[in-house]
Write an enzyme that holds these catalytic residues in place. Structure first.
Site, mmCIF file in Angstrom:
data_model
loop_
_atom_site.group_PDB
_atom_site.id
_atom_site.type_symbol
_atom_site.label_atom_id
_atom_site.label_comp_id
_atom_site.label_asym_id
_atom_site.label_seq_id
_atom_site.Cartn_x
_atom_site.Cartn_y
_atom_site.Cartn_z
ATOM 1 N N ASP A 83 -3.473 0.118 -5.502
ATOM 2 C CA ASP A 83 -2.857 0.060 -4.175
ATOM 3 C C ASP A 83 -3.519 0.978 -3.157
ATOM 4 O OD1 ASP A 83 -0.517 2.536 -3.691
ATOM 5 O OD2 ASP A 83 -1.510 2.363 -5.615
ATOM 6 N N ASP A 86 -5.208 5.793 -5.986
ATOM 7 C CA ASP A 86 -4.854 6.031 -7.380
ATOM 8 C C ASP A 86 -5.285 4.857 -8.251
ATOM 9 O OD1 ASP A 86 -2.955 3.997 -6.934
ATOM 10 O OD2 ASP A 86 -1.486 5.449 -6.228
ATOM 11 N N TYR A 235 7.029 3.567 -4.292
ATOM 12 C CA TYR A 235 7.263 2.355 -3.509
ATOM 13 C C TYR A 235 8.696 1.877 -3.713
ATOM 14 C CZ TYR A 235 2.296 2.345 -2.553
ATOM 15 O OH TYR A 235 1.045 2.697 -2.116
ATOM 16 N N GLU A 472 -5.731 9.223 2.806
ATOM 17 C CA GLU A 472 -5.739 8.195 1.753
ATOM 18 C C GLU A 472 -5.751 6.792 2.356
ATOM 19 O OE1 GLU A 472 -3.596 7.267 -2.535
ATOM 20 O OE2 GLU A 472 -2.500 8.448 -1.053
#
Length: 494
Positions: A83, A86, A235, A472
């Site tokens: 995603d 990571d 999430y 990120e």
């Protein structure tokens, strides 16, 4: 009344022009075509599974990973996307990314030129995986691979993963209407992308979308409640699951034109006001998608959704009496400190798309005394895209590899660690922290096209690898900007 409307419209356009020129203080002429190509190329860097060879995999510093994904449940769950920075596959944001890529391709595919086939390839990499998740075990929808709590303690390349690849799913007894509704939306939207170029694949996508949507509707509940720490706080479905039911049904209605989905939408209603659009909260996206029928087909049944879409725009618009959206001094929409550009790209997609629908019927709407035209929405959208591409106080592009000045120390494991080719020895869970994560050196691998979380509310950006909220990248940031980039790459007339 007409004179007053013209005056309000003129003052709005003057305000927008001054807002853009005075706050940004730099001039730029972004190459939208180049940015579009790079925004899609980024997805190759996020691929999990067995990678293709040659031109189909231009991110050559990546190689195969996650080849045993699903083994814990005795199923094949290889493929899909990591995603963000990571090594976890979270289906909830991945499905949203897929829906947005598909929507962008449906709305702006004719403006994509040579990038259209690349966009389809990016969508298919996700849908091939989502089909497995939906079809491999009857009555069960797999929704993630990899223990996020363990993974986030490691700094290792996806190619070296030695953490447990836990498998997570929802079922009749452990429902997940949010993740199922989003998965159904992704499959339904993608089915239209492939309808002409691969009819057989398109039918499989649509039939699976119907089954998954039925599951979401029949066994209602939040996947956050069912899965707990496997998805929260990463999430969590903070907005609940009604928005995904609305979103999924809206996409199935567009894909099938079946009155069944319209009746379900009517039962949900259009009364949930919002000033955000993201992987978690889909209300605004559903309203804009459904308003298409009110605007383009003059279907009064969809008027409530159109009204909600316009109220949303009024909450976004600067100088609107009902605006609840902050802007930085440099002109960037600022919603939340954590990965703010995800909201900017998603909302910008809605601005361009609603502008397109309005322009087709020469429509306007009012925010109090302000008359909002398609052109006004387009100007605001262009300002946001241009800011991301370097027309900002720092003159910094927030898309990696685009322009002369872009983030060099992004929070991304694969990008920040040497490739297998240059460092064939395995790195364990802790192997990447020293000397790579804590290094001030630029990342050795350029994740071309990645859009990071972006600047802070003062237009500042430290370019610090450890500052994940700003540094990120994420698939859902890019998934939403592909459409607007295609729109402006095709043509821009103010």
């Amino acid at each position: 009344m007409a004179m007053r409307s013209r005056g309000a419209l003129l003052s709005l356009l003057i305000f927008l022009s001054v807002f853009v020129l005075n706050t940004v203080q730099v001039q730029g002429n972004p190459n939208y075509r180049d940015a579009l190509a790079k925004s899609i190329l980024f997805f190759q860097g996020q691929r999990s599974g067995r990678l293709p060879s040659g031109a189909a995999q231009q991110m050559t510093w990546r190689s195969n990973s996650g080849l045993s994904d699903g083994l814990q449940a005795h199923v094949d769950l290889t493929g899909g996307y990591y995603d963000a920075g990571d090594n976890v596959k979270f289906n909830f944001p991945m499905a949203f990314t897929t829906t947005m890529l598909s929507w962008g391709t449906l709305e702006y595919g004719k403006r994509m030129g040579p990038q259209l086939s690349d966009a389809r390839a990016a969508i298919r990499w996700a849908t091939d995986y989502l089909l497995k998740c939906a079809r491999v075990t009857p009555g069960r929808l797999y929704v993630g691979v990899g223990d996020p709590n363990v993974d986030h303690k490691c700094w290792e390349r996806p190619e070296d993963m030695d953490t447990v690849r836990s498998v997570y799913s929802v079922s009749q007894s452990n429902p997940g209407s949010d993740v199922a509704g989003e998965t159904a939306a992704a499959l339904a939207a993608a089915s239209m992308v492939f309808r002409k170029v691969d009819p057989k694949y398109s039918k499989l996508l649509l039939s699976t979308a119907k089954e998954v949507m039925q599951f979401a509707m029949r066994y209602q509940g939040s996947y956050s409640d069912s899965l707990g720490s496997a998805v929260c706080p990463f999430y969590c479905s903070y907005s609940g699951y009604k928005d995904e039911l609305l979103w999924g049904a809206a996409w199935l209605l567009r894909a099938t034109n079946d009155v069944y989905y319209f009746n379900f939408l009517k039962s949900l209603g259009a009364s949930d006001s919002t000033d955000i659009f993201s992987w978690d909260n889909k209300f605004a996206g559903a309203y804009v998608l459904l308003s298409r029928r009110a605007l383009l087909s003059n279907d009064n049944n969809f008027e409530p959704f159109r009204q909600e879409a316009e109220q949303f725009m009024c909450r976004i618009f600067p100088n609107s009496p009902s605006s609840s959206t902050q802007y930085t001094q440099g002109g960037l929409m600022y919603k939340l400190p954590g990965s703010n550009l995800q909201y900017v790209t998603s909302i910008t997609f809605l601005l361009t798309t609603y502008s397109k629908y309005m322009a087709a019927r020469k429509q306007t709407f009012n925010c109090g005394s302000l008359v909002i035209t398609p052109r006004a929405l387009k100007i605001l959208a262009k300002q946001q895209v241009d800011y991301i591409l370097g027309v900002n106080p720092l003159k910094m592009s927030y898309m990696v590899g685009y322009g002369p000045y872009f983030p060099k120390r992004i929070h991304h494991r694969g990008s920040s660690l040497p490739s297998k080719a240059s460092h064939p020895q395995n790195m364990g869970c802790d192997g990447g922290f020293q000397p790579f994560f804590y290094s001030a050196n630029p990342n050795p691998n350029i994740l071309v096209g990645a859009i990071v979380g972006g600047p802070n509310q003062n237009d500042g950006f430290p370019d610090d690898r450890s500052d994940y909220s700003h540094s990120e990248p994420a698939t859902y940031i890019n998934g939403a900007i592909v459409g607007p980039l295609a729109y402006f790459a095709g043509s821009y007339r103010s």
